[in-house]
Design a protein around this motif. Structure first.
Motif, PDB file in Angstrom:
ATOM      1  N   LEU A   5     -12.279  10.735  98.547  1.00 27.67           N
ATOM      2  CA  LEU A   5     -12.766  10.131  97.325  1.00 27.67           C
ATOM      3  C   LEU A   5     -13.507   8.834  97.578  1.00 27.67           C
ATOM      4  O   LEU A   5     -13.799   8.109  96.649  1.00 27.67           O
ATOM      5  N   ASP A   6     -13.845   8.538  98.844  1.00 31.60           N
ATOM      6  CA  ASP A   6     -14.622   7.345  99.167  1.00 31.60           C
ATOM      7  C   ASP A   6     -16.128   7.602  99.159  1.00 31.60           C
ATOM      8  O   ASP A   6     -16.882   6.706  99.456  1.00 31.60           O
ATOM      9  N   VAL A   7     -16.567   8.847  98.940  1.00 37.52           N
ATOM     10  CA  VAL A   7     -17.937   9.169  99.277  1.00 37.52           C
ATOM     11  C   VAL A   7     -18.911   9.268  98.130  1.00 37.52           C
ATOM     12  O   VAL A   7     -20.049   9.627  98.358  1.00 37.52           O
ATOM     13  N   LEU A   8     -18.520   8.967  96.916  1.00 35.57           N
ATOM     14  CA  LEU A   8     -19.429   9.209  95.802  1.00 35.57           C
ATOM     15  C   LEU A   8     -19.660   7.972  94.965  1.00 35.57           C
ATOM     16  O   LEU A   8     -19.031   7.780  93.972  1.00 35.57           O
ATOM     17  N   GLU A   9     -20.559   7.120  95.403  1.00 34.33           N
ATOM     18  CA  GLU A   9     -20.887   5.949  94.607  1.00 34.33           C
ATOM     19  C   GLU A   9     -22.269   6.072  94.010  1.00 34.33           C
ATOM     20  O   GLU A   9     -22.563   5.473  92.989  1.00 34.33           O
ATOM     21  N   GLN A  10     -23.135   6.852  94.631  1.00 33.04           N
ATOM     22  CA  GLN A  10     -24.477   7.026  94.116  1.00 33.04           C
ATOM     23  C   GLN A  10     -24.644   8.452  93.638  1.00 33.04           C
ATOM     24  O   GLN A  10     -24.524   9.379  94.412  1.00 33.04           O
ATOM     25  N   THR A  11     -24.902   8.625  92.354  1.00 28.63           N
ATOM     26  CA  THR A  11     -25.185   9.934  91.798  1.00 28.63           C
ATOM     27  C   THR A  11     -26.282   9.778  90.764  1.00 28.63           C
ATOM     28  O   THR A  11     -26.463   8.696  90.204  1.00 28.63           O
ATOM     29  N   ASP A  51      -1.008  13.948 101.839  1.00 20.86           N
ATOM     30  CA  ASP A  51      -0.316  12.908 101.064  1.00 20.86           C
ATOM     31  C   ASP A  51      -1.018  11.558 101.117  1.00 20.86           C
ATOM     32  O   ASP A  51      -0.501  10.579 100.561  1.00 20.86           O
ATOM     33  N   LEU A  52      -2.174  11.493 101.763  1.00 22.99           N
ATOM     34  CA  LEU A  52      -2.821  10.198 101.978  1.00 22.99           C
ATOM     35  C   LEU A  52      -4.193  10.085 101.322  1.00 22.99           C
ATOM     36  O   LEU A  52      -4.796   9.020 101.343  1.00 22.99           O
ATOM     37  N   GLY A  53      -4.687  11.164 100.732  1.00 28.06           N
ATOM     38  CA  GLY A  53      -6.009  11.105 100.123  1.00 28.06           C
ATOM     39  C   GLY A  53      -6.106  10.120  98.973  1.00 28.06           C
ATOM     40  O   GLY A  53      -7.152   9.523  98.745  1.00 28.06           O
ATOM     41  N   TRP A  54      -5.028   9.925  98.242  1.00 26.24           N
ATOM     42  CA  TRP A  54      -5.051   9.037  97.079  1.00 26.24           C
ATOM     43  C   TRP A  54      -5.348   7.585  97.452  1.00 26.24           C
ATOM     44  O   TRP A  54      -5.742   6.781  96.585  1.00 26.24           O
ATOM     45  N   LEU A  55      -5.216   7.231  98.719  1.00 31.48           N
ATOM     46  CA  LEU A  55      -5.398   5.838  99.133  1.00 31.48           C
ATOM     47  C   LEU A  55      -6.823   5.343  98.954  1.00 31.48           C
ATOM     48  O   LEU A  55      -7.066   4.135  99.011  1.00 31.48           O
ATOM     49  N   SER A  56      -7.775   6.242  98.729  1.00 39.73           N
ATOM     50  CA  SER A  56      -9.138   5.776  98.473  1.00 39.73           C
ATOM     51  C   SER A  56      -9.208   4.958  97.201  1.00 39.73           C
ATOM     52  O   SER A  56     -10.108   4.144  97.027  1.00 39.73           O
ATOM     53  N   GLY A  57      -8.268   5.153  96.298  1.00 36.48           N
ATOM     54  CA  GLY A  57      -8.241   4.362  95.080  1.00 36.48           C
ATOM     55  C   GLY A  57      -7.559   3.029  95.250  1.00 36.48           C
ATOM     56  O   GLY A  57      -7.584   2.200  94.352  1.00 36.48           O
ATOM     57  N   ALA A  58      -6.962   2.802  96.419  1.00 35.72           N
ATOM     58  CA  ALA A  58      -6.248   1.544  96.684  1.00 35.72           C
ATOM     59  C   ALA A  58      -7.036   0.741  97.705  1.00 35.72           C
ATOM     60  O   ALA A  58      -6.590   0.513  98.825  1.00 35.72           O
ATOM     61  N   ARG A  59      -8.214   0.326  97.304  1.00 40.44           N
ATOM     62  CA  ARG A  59      -9.132  -0.288  98.262  1.00 40.44           C
ATOM     63  C   ARG A  59      -8.567  -1.539  98.921  1.00 40.44           C
ATOM     64  O   ARG A  59      -8.782  -1.782 100.100  1.00 40.44           O
ATOM     65  N   ASP A  60      -7.837  -2.365  98.165  1.00 44.12           N
ATOM     66  CA  ASP A  60      -7.292  -3.594  98.739  1.00 44.12           C
ATOM     67  C   ASP A  60      -6.129  -3.313  99.681  1.00 44.12           C
ATOM     68  O   ASP A  60      -5.972  -3.989 100.701  1.00 44.12           O
ATOM     69  N   ARG A 115      -9.764  12.748 104.022  1.00 46.09           N
ATOM     70  CA  ARG A 115     -11.064  12.773 103.332  1.00 46.09           C
ATOM     71  C   ARG A 115     -11.462  14.206 103.013  1.00 46.09           C
ATOM     72  O   ARG A 115     -11.902  14.519 101.905  1.00 46.09           O
ATOM     73  N   LEU A 116     -11.323  15.082 103.991  1.00 46.75           N
ATOM     74  CA  LEU A 116     -11.720  16.479 103.789  1.00 46.75           C
ATOM     75  C   LEU A 116     -10.884  17.134 102.693  1.00 46.75           C
ATOM     76  O   LEU A 116     -11.421  17.809 101.807  1.00 46.75           O
ATOM     77  N   HIS A 117      -9.580  16.942 102.736  1.00 42.99           N
ATOM     78  CA  HIS A 117      -8.712  17.536 101.714  1.00 42.99           C
ATOM     79  C   HIS A 117      -9.129  17.083 100.320  1.00 42.99           C
ATOM     80  O   HIS A 117      -9.146  17.873  99.362  1.00 42.99           O
ATOM     81  N   ALA A 118      -9.459  15.805 100.189  1.00 41.37           N
ATOM     82  CA  ALA A 118      -9.814  15.297  98.873  1.00 41.37           C
ATOM     83  C   ALA A 118     -11.183  15.792  98.425  1.00 41.37           C
ATOM     84  O   ALA A 118     -11.371  16.085  97.252  1.00 41.37           O
ATOM     85  N   GLU A 119     -12.135  15.898  99.321  1.00 42.50           N
ATOM     86  CA  GLU A 119     -13.429  16.485  98.946  1.00 42.50           C
ATOM     87  C   GLU A 119     -13.242  17.908  98.455  1.00 42.50           C
ATOM     88  O   GLU A 119     -13.903  18.356  97.511  1.00 42.50           O
ATOM     89  N   LEU A 120     -12.340  18.617  99.096  1.00 43.09           N
ATOM     90  CA  LEU A 120     -12.143  20.022  98.738  1.00 43.09           C
ATOM     91  C   LEU A 120     -11.438  20.195  97.403  1.00 43.09           C
ATOM     92  O   LEU A 120     -11.327  21.326  96.910  1.00 43.09           O
ATOM     93  N   GLU A 121     -10.958  19.105  96.785  1.00 40.41           N
ATOM     94  CA  GLU A 121     -10.456  19.217  95.421  1.00 40.41           C
ATOM     95  C   GLU A 121     -11.563  19.694  94.487  1.00 40.41           C
ATOM     96  O   GLU A 121     -11.317  20.441  93.530  1.00 40.41           O
ATOM     97  N   PHE A 122     -12.805  19.261  94.752  1.00 44.79           N
ATOM     98  CA  PHE A 122     -13.938  19.742  93.957  1.00 44.79           C
ATOM     99  C   PHE A 122     -14.092  21.250  94.124  1.00 44.79           C
ATOM    100  O   PHE A 122     -14.351  21.969  93.165  1.00 44.79           O
ATOM    101  N   ALA A 123     -13.965  21.706  95.377  1.00 44.61           N
ATOM    102  CA  ALA A 123     -14.105  23.134  95.648  1.00 44.61           C
ATOM    103  C   ALA A 123     -12.977  23.926  94.991  1.00 44.61           C
ATOM    104  O   ALA A 123     -13.202  25.023  94.460  1.00 44.61           O
ATOM    105  N   ARG A 124     -11.772  23.389  95.010  1.00 46.08           N
ATOM    106  CA  ARG A 124     -10.651  24.081  94.373  1.00 46.08           C
ATOM    107  C   ARG A 124     -10.866  24.213  92.869  1.00 46.08           C
ATOM    108  O   ARG A 124     -10.526  25.237  92.267  1.00 46.08           O
TER     109      ARG A 124
END
Length: 455
Positions: free
Chosen positions: A323-329, A232-241, A267-276
């Protein structure tokens, strides 16, 4: 073809016999194409929401939400400091399943717009803690899913294996995830009642003249379960402030045992959204979805600052959901990703003294340097040790990458179609400049998986 509001509200009387409908209007909030929704105004002044499923997957989601709302008995609702939608009834619109609930008052705030400090951030943290404090019997009595920490871990391992089995996951990510899944320290946590799909748009606010926006309602309960609170906490990466204040309020209001690895699992749960998303496409034999997910995973792998999630656990200073880990692609990745998917810090100087500070604080080291200089030969041991330390921890000096603007992902702020690059500092490396447009495209693409995981 979308059903009109008048067609939808005509079915309300089947769910609520005796109701006299006097008005109808479209419900525009949170529309994602999977439901046809409308607001029905009754003669007694009440307003009800009716949602009709557009396909079988959406029908299953309505069934799950119906069950969850009925599981929240009057006693359970009394334990929550906010309102929860009331289950009015179920009906059909044509052959489509439809759910009727009451209309929840309040406004929503995009994750990136949630301000720091008291007000919305603190109220959100307290609201999440209240959900996690509900007794597990609420879920068990309704026959909903209950997972212990070992089951959560096993399911994560199975997901990693299934994703890796497609051959489309970069080896770096597979190793990173498997290392995290194998780390016993990450999986020693107390399970809690969770919503397993919480995001910024789940919270409804009303303004308080003294304390600012306060959470008065929470929607989106179809994932109600007993599981890992980090989900329930992965979404907080979008709430930087606001992220730090949300976490602080959550910890302060929580009556549960301390969980040092909470942010890392988020962090892990949110990264695994890509895998899902990848596994989802593979199961449906949809090459477009598989290619889309593979592009996201490649971008994620290219943007990682470290391969070890345990490093994040030890050194990160903020909310570090996946969702904090992808700024450079790579810039080319932006053009390759189809955004029309058919579906919602540590600072090293704080840990190691730099050479100048070491010399000032350690006279012996200064003497050794002077002697070394006098000898005019090899560098001192202190210099060699500092060089080794810099080499070992150089990667830690880079900031964690930001995926918080991925559209629709646990409170993100990005909108589909916004592909312009984010301005960077003039002296920033050129690879960052070329990466930011791709980052935005990846964010927009991931929304489609979050909004339609059950396609």
């Amino acid at each position: 073809m979308a059903r009109s509001p008048f067609t939808l509200v005509a079915a309300v009387t089947a769910a609520l016999p005796g109701a006299e409908v006097t008005g109808a209007r479209a419900l525009t909030s949170n529309g994602d194409g999977r439901f046809d929704s409308a607001v029905a105004t009754l003669a007694d002044g009440r307003e009800l929401v009716i949602r009709a499923a557009s396909d079988d997957a959406a029908a299953r989601e309505l069934a799950e939400e119906s069950l969850a709302l009925r599981a929240l008995t009057a006693g359970a609702r009394e334990m929550l400091p906010f309102q929860v939608p009331t289950h009015i009834g179920e009906t059909t619109v044509g052959e489509a399943r439809a759910l009727v609930t009451d209309l929840m008052p309040g406004f929503q705030i995009e994750a990136g717009d949630i301000p720091a400090g008291r007000g919305a951030a603190v109220s959100i943290g307290e609201a999440i803690a209240a959900v996690h404090s509900l007794p597990a019997s609420v879920v068990r009595a309704a026959g909903l899913t209950v997972r212990d920490a070992a089951t959560v871990r096993t399911e994560i391992q199975q997901l990693i294996d299934r994703a890796a089995g497609t051959g489309r996951v970069p080896a770096r990510l597979t190793a990173r995830w498997r290392d995290a899944a194998a780390d016993d320290e990450l999986w020693r946590f107390e399970t809690a009642v969770t919503m397993a799909g919480l995001q910024a748009q789940s919270f409804l606010f009303e303004d308080d003249p003294n304390d600012g926006p306060q959470v008065t309602g929470v929607i989106g309960w179809r994932g109600l379960t007993v599981s890992d609170p980090a989900e329930d906490l992965g979404w907080l990466s979008g709430a930087r402030d606001a992220a730090d204040d949300v976490f602080a309020a959550y910890v302060s209001a929580s009556s549960r045992a301390a969980d040092d690895a909470l942010r890392v699992r988020a962090r892990l749960h949110a990264e695994l959204e890509f895998a899902r998303w990848l596994v989802h496409g593979d199961e449906l034999r949809r090459p477009d979805i598989v290619d889309d997910a593979a592009g996201l995973l490649e971008s994620l792998a290219d943007g990682l600052r470290s391969d070890d999630l345990r490093v994040v656990a030890a050194y990160t200073g903020g909310v570090d959901s996946a969702l904090d880990v992808l700024e450079q692609t790579p810039e080319t990745a932006a053009n390759a990703i189809d955004t029309s998917m058919q579906t919602d810090a540590y600072r090293p100087e704080d840990l190691w003294l730099d050479e100048a500070e070491t010399d000032e604080d350690d006279p012996a080291a200064s003497d050794a340097e002077e002697e070394g200089g006098a000898a005019g030969s090899e560098p001192s041991d202190a210099e060699g040790e500092d060089s080794t330390s810099t080499e070992q921890h150089g990667s830690w000096e880079q900031d964690t990458q930001d995926l918080g603007e991925i559209s629709g992902v646990r409170g993100s702020t990005h909108r589909d179609g916004e592909t312009g690059p984010v301005p960077s500092e003039p002296d920033a490396p050129s690879d960052i400049d070329s990466a930011e447009e791709a980052q935005r495209a990846a964010r927009a693409a991931l929304q489609r998986w979050t909004n339609s995981a059950s396609e």
